[in-house]
Write a protein that holds these residues in place. Structure first.
Motif, PDB file in Angstrom:
ATOM      1  N   TRP A  11      77.731   3.704 115.304  1.00 13.48           N
ATOM      2  CA  TRP A  11      77.788   3.014 114.043  1.00 13.48           C
ATOM      3  C   TRP A  11      79.630   3.397 113.502  1.00 13.48           C
ATOM      4  O   TRP A  11      79.830   2.825 112.385  1.00 13.48           O
ATOM      5  CB  TRP A  11      77.325   4.117 112.861  1.00 13.48           C
ATOM      6  N   THR A  12      80.349   3.527 114.405  1.00 15.94           N
ATOM      7  CA  THR A  12      81.878   3.415 114.010  1.00 15.94           C
ATOM      8  C   THR A  12      82.359   2.105 113.585  1.00 15.94           C
ATOM      9  O   THR A  12      83.036   2.024 112.622  1.00 15.94           O
ATOM     10  CB  THR A  12      82.550   3.744 115.666  1.00 15.94           C
ATOM     11  N   MET A  13      81.819   0.949 114.269  1.00 12.12           N
ATOM     12  CA  MET A  13      82.244  -0.264 113.532  1.00 12.12           C
ATOM     13  C   MET A  13      81.524  -0.508 112.428  1.00 12.12           C
ATOM     14  O   MET A  13      82.382  -1.284 111.566  1.00 12.12           O
ATOM     15  CB  MET A  13      81.862  -1.365 114.652  1.00 12.12           C
ATOM     16  N   SER A  14      80.656   0.029 112.074  1.00 11.55           N
ATOM     17  CA  SER A  14      79.665  -0.231 110.700  1.00 11.55           C
ATOM     18  C   SER A  14      80.883   0.432 109.546  1.00 11.55           C
ATOM     19  O   SER A  14      81.264   0.043 108.555  1.00 11.55           O
ATOM     20  CB  SER A  14      78.681   0.374 110.737  1.00 11.55           C
ATOM     21  N   TYR A  15      81.439   1.735 109.929  1.00  6.88           N
ATOM     22  CA  TYR A  15      82.323   2.253 109.165  1.00  6.88           C
ATOM     23  C   TYR A  15      83.566   1.709 108.852  1.00  6.88           C
ATOM     24  O   TYR A  15      84.209   1.594 107.688  1.00  6.88           O
ATOM     25  CB  TYR A  15      82.507   4.077 109.617  1.00  6.88           C
ATOM     26  N   PHE A  16      84.112   1.092 110.032  1.00  2.00           N
ATOM     27  CA  PHE A  16      85.202   0.356 109.820  1.00  2.00           C
ATOM     28  C   PHE A  16      84.827  -0.979 109.059  1.00  2.00           C
ATOM     29  O   PHE A  16      85.945  -1.300 108.221  1.00  2.00           O
ATOM     30  CB  PHE A  16      85.670  -0.032 111.315  1.00  2.00           C
ATOM     31  N   GLY A  17      83.794  -1.449 109.268  1.00  2.00           N
ATOM     32  CA  GLY A  17      83.775  -2.838 108.183  1.00  2.00           C
ATOM     33  C   GLY A  17      83.379  -2.441 106.944  1.00  2.00           C
ATOM     34  O   GLY A  17      84.209  -3.269 106.097  1.00  2.00           O
ATOM     35  N   ALA A  18      82.979  -1.406 106.414  1.00  5.39           N
ATOM     36  CA  ALA A  18      82.835  -0.926 105.165  1.00  5.39           C
ATOM     37  C   ALA A  18      84.152  -0.498 104.695  1.00  5.39           C
ATOM     38  O   ALA A  18      84.589  -1.076 103.379  1.00  5.39           O
ATOM     39  CB  ALA A  18      81.802   0.113 105.058  1.00  5.39           C
ATOM     40  N   ALA A  19      85.013  -0.006 105.550  1.00  2.00           N
ATOM     41  CA  ALA A  19      86.372   0.434 105.019  1.00  2.00           C
ATOM     42  C   ALA A  19      87.404  -0.831 104.784  1.00  2.00           C
ATOM     43  O   ALA A  19      87.852  -0.766 103.798  1.00  2.00           O
ATOM     44  CB  ALA A  19      86.970   1.280 106.146  1.00  2.00           C
ATOM     45  N   LEU A  20      87.267  -1.651 105.862  1.00  2.00           N
ATOM     46  CA  LEU A  20      88.125  -3.121 105.355  1.00  2.00           C
ATOM     47  C   LEU A  20      87.760  -3.558 104.186  1.00  2.00           C
ATOM     48  O   LEU A  20      88.476  -4.286 103.590  1.00  2.00           O
ATOM     49  CB  LEU A  20      87.887  -3.808 106.519  1.00  2.00           C
ATOM     50  N   PHE A  21      86.274  -3.744 104.097  1.00  2.00           N
ATOM     51  CA  PHE A  21      85.726  -4.265 102.759  1.00  2.00           C
ATOM     52  C   PHE A  21      86.298  -3.946 101.491  1.00  2.00           C
ATOM     53  O   PHE A  21      86.767  -4.518 100.592  1.00  2.00           O
ATOM     54  CB  PHE A  21      84.104  -4.342 102.683  1.00  2.00           C
ATOM     55  N   PHE A  22      86.337  -2.312 101.406  1.00  2.00           N
ATOM     56  CA  PHE A  22      86.855  -1.825 100.276  1.00  2.00           C
ATOM     57  C   PHE A  22      88.208  -1.703 100.186  1.00  2.00           C
ATOM     58  O   PHE A  22      88.947  -1.961  99.015  1.00  2.00           O
ATOM     59  CB  PHE A  22      86.450  -0.232 100.095  1.00  2.00           C
ATOM     60  N   LEU A  23      89.004  -1.902 101.177  1.00  2.00           N
ATOM     61  CA  LEU A  23      90.555  -2.285 101.084  1.00  2.00           C
ATOM     62  C   LEU A  23      90.748  -3.833 100.700  1.00  2.00           C
ATOM     63  O   LEU A  23      91.699  -4.011  99.892  1.00  2.00           O
ATOM     64  CB  LEU A  23      91.032  -2.258 102.507  1.00  2.00           C
TER      65      LEU A  23
END
Length: 457
Positions: A11-23
């Motif tokens: 799920w690391t890529m999912s965390y990265f995707g969510a992080a980029l969304f909020f940025l």
């Protein structure tokens, strides 16, 4: 380099995707004029942006990275992976409640209180749960590498940050009218920010980079971690005493806070000096994209920390503190995070997609997964926009800040697209993706272990 046979975090890529969304959400709000230098940073719509960046972007980014690299730092697997997805969902839901609560406060709605209480329950529970999983792995493997104790300092600061945040949310909700608690909350805002930005995010970033950067540079391990650990713990302890002192002796608390900011320069200066030595001793002479792109972040870290101490000692105006904070958050933490993603995302993608094929047929080089020339240009625009935005804040120019925020948002979106192209292997020759071949999913790692024993670089 990390062995190609290493287990991939699902799920690391999912965390990265969510992080980029909020940025992108935060930067988009800045571009739309939701906050300007002439406005107060404590207003609810400004707090929406702040928490999108700190919790949504930086927090989820670091947790996603730690899910993958804690086993690399410790040589041990994490005790469980069952909480990865539920904690991500809870973190996103809790942050959504928090942002909605700020919106309701701004609108003067009576529903703000219950929403903030719900946020103060869901968000800390989710972050502390996944934090405990990471901390247990770091603790069991603390002797394996000097990076683990540094990250554990960050994890301890995360717990303090979340406790203060929950107290703030409960106070804002109106559940408590105790004058002592309200007075403490009013004085504790700088500590909330310090434990979050300087404690949790910076020490976690320093710790992870202590392991990763020598690998990326083909250099020996950095040597100064014991001093960084000792001075980091001293800094965190000083801030904790300062925070407690504000209850009965606010003046003493302010002086200790200034002393803590002075102490923070010791681990930062030592880290940068150690990093400089590692750069000079590297065996990979030509810097890769992620390392060259991180150099401005290190420079802005070296500038912003002493600037903050000088501003505190000279009782500088509020806009100067905001400008320095902007440099620290976007120049150091965000610049470093985006630069490293340009290596980490292609690297993990290469392992998943081509690791099982290594030795069986020709595979593309790691550098082929991302367009380095385009990404370098976007990174340059990003850093220039951050510096311009910070200068506009210091000068109080809303128009200049608006233009810089638009450029920053545009460059960040372009970098996110570059990462998506790398993840989907859009830059790779179609012949390299012929059968037998399983393309990776965008947000999950289906192939948990590569079957090769080489290196992707």
């Amino acid at each position: 380099m990390m062995p190609v046979g290493a287990t991939l975090s699902r799920w690391t890529m999912s965390y990265f995707g969510a992080a980029l969304f909020f940025l992108l959400l935060a930067e988009g709000l800045l571009s739309a004029g939701a906050w300007t230098p002439s406005a107060n940073v404590a207003e609810p719509h400004a707090l929406i942006i702040v928490h999108c960046i700190t919790i949504g972007w930086l927090g989820l980014l670091m947790i996603g990275a730690l899910l993958q690299f804690t086993p690399v730092m410790t040589g041990l697997g994490l005790p469980t992976g069952r909480l990865d997805l539920p904690c991500l969902a809870g973190s996103v839901a809790g942050l959504g409640l928090l942002l909605f609560g700020f919106h309701l406060i701004d609108a003067g709605s009576g529903a703000a209180g219950p929403v903030m209480v719900a946020a103060s329950s869901v968000l800390p529970a989710s972050l502390l749960s996944i934090g405990f999983v990471l901390l247990s792995g770091l603790w069991r493997g603390r002797a394996a590498h000097a990076a683990s104790p540094l990250v554990m300092i960050g994890m301890a600061c995360l717990a303090v940050t979340l406790a203060l945040g929950a107290l703030f949310a409960v106070t804002v909700s109106g559940l408590t009218e105790a004058t002592g608690i309200i007075a403490f909350v009013a004085n504790a805002v700088p500590f909330h920010a310090s434990f979050g930005l300087a404690g949790w995010m910076s020490f976690a970033a320093i710790g992870v980079s202590y392991k990763l950067l020598p690998m990326f540079l083909l250099s020996d391990d950095m040597k100064k971690s014991p001093f960084i650990r000792a001075t980091g713990m001293l800094t965190a302890g000083t801030l904790a005493v300062a925070m407690a002192s504000t209850i009965s002796a606010p003046v003493l608390g302010q002086r200790l806070f200034l002393f803590g900011s002075l102490l923070f320069q010791l681990p930062v200066a030592t880290y940068l000096a150690d990093l400089f030595s590692t750069y000079r001793a590297r065996r990979r002479k030509s810097l890769e994209l992620n390392m060259a792109g991180s150099l401005p972040a290190f420079v802005l870290l070296a500038l912003s920390v002493p600037m903050l101490t000088i501003a505190l000692a000279s009782d500088a105006p509020p806009q100067l503190f905001t400008a320095i904070g902007y440099l620290f958050v976007f120049g150091w933490l965000t610049g470093f995070g985006l630069s490293q993603l340009l290596k980490i995302v292609p690297f993990l993608t290469w392992i998943e997609a081509f690791g099982p094929l290594l030795g069986r047929r020709p595979t593309p080089r790691l550098a082929e997964l991302i367009n380095g020339r385009r990404a370098t240009a976007w990174l340059c625009i990003f850093y220039l926009a951050v510096i311009a935005a910070a200068a506009a804040i210091a000068l109080g120019s809303d128009a200049a800040f608006h233009l810089a925020a638009i450029a920053q948002t545009f460059s960040t979106a372009a970098l996110a697209i570059e990462l998506a192209l790398a993840r989907t292997l859009a830059n790779v020759d179609p012949a390299a993706k012929s059968a037998p071949f399983q393309p990776p999913a965008l947000f999950t790692a289906a192939n948990h272990r590569g079957n090769a024993h080489g290196s992707a670089s």
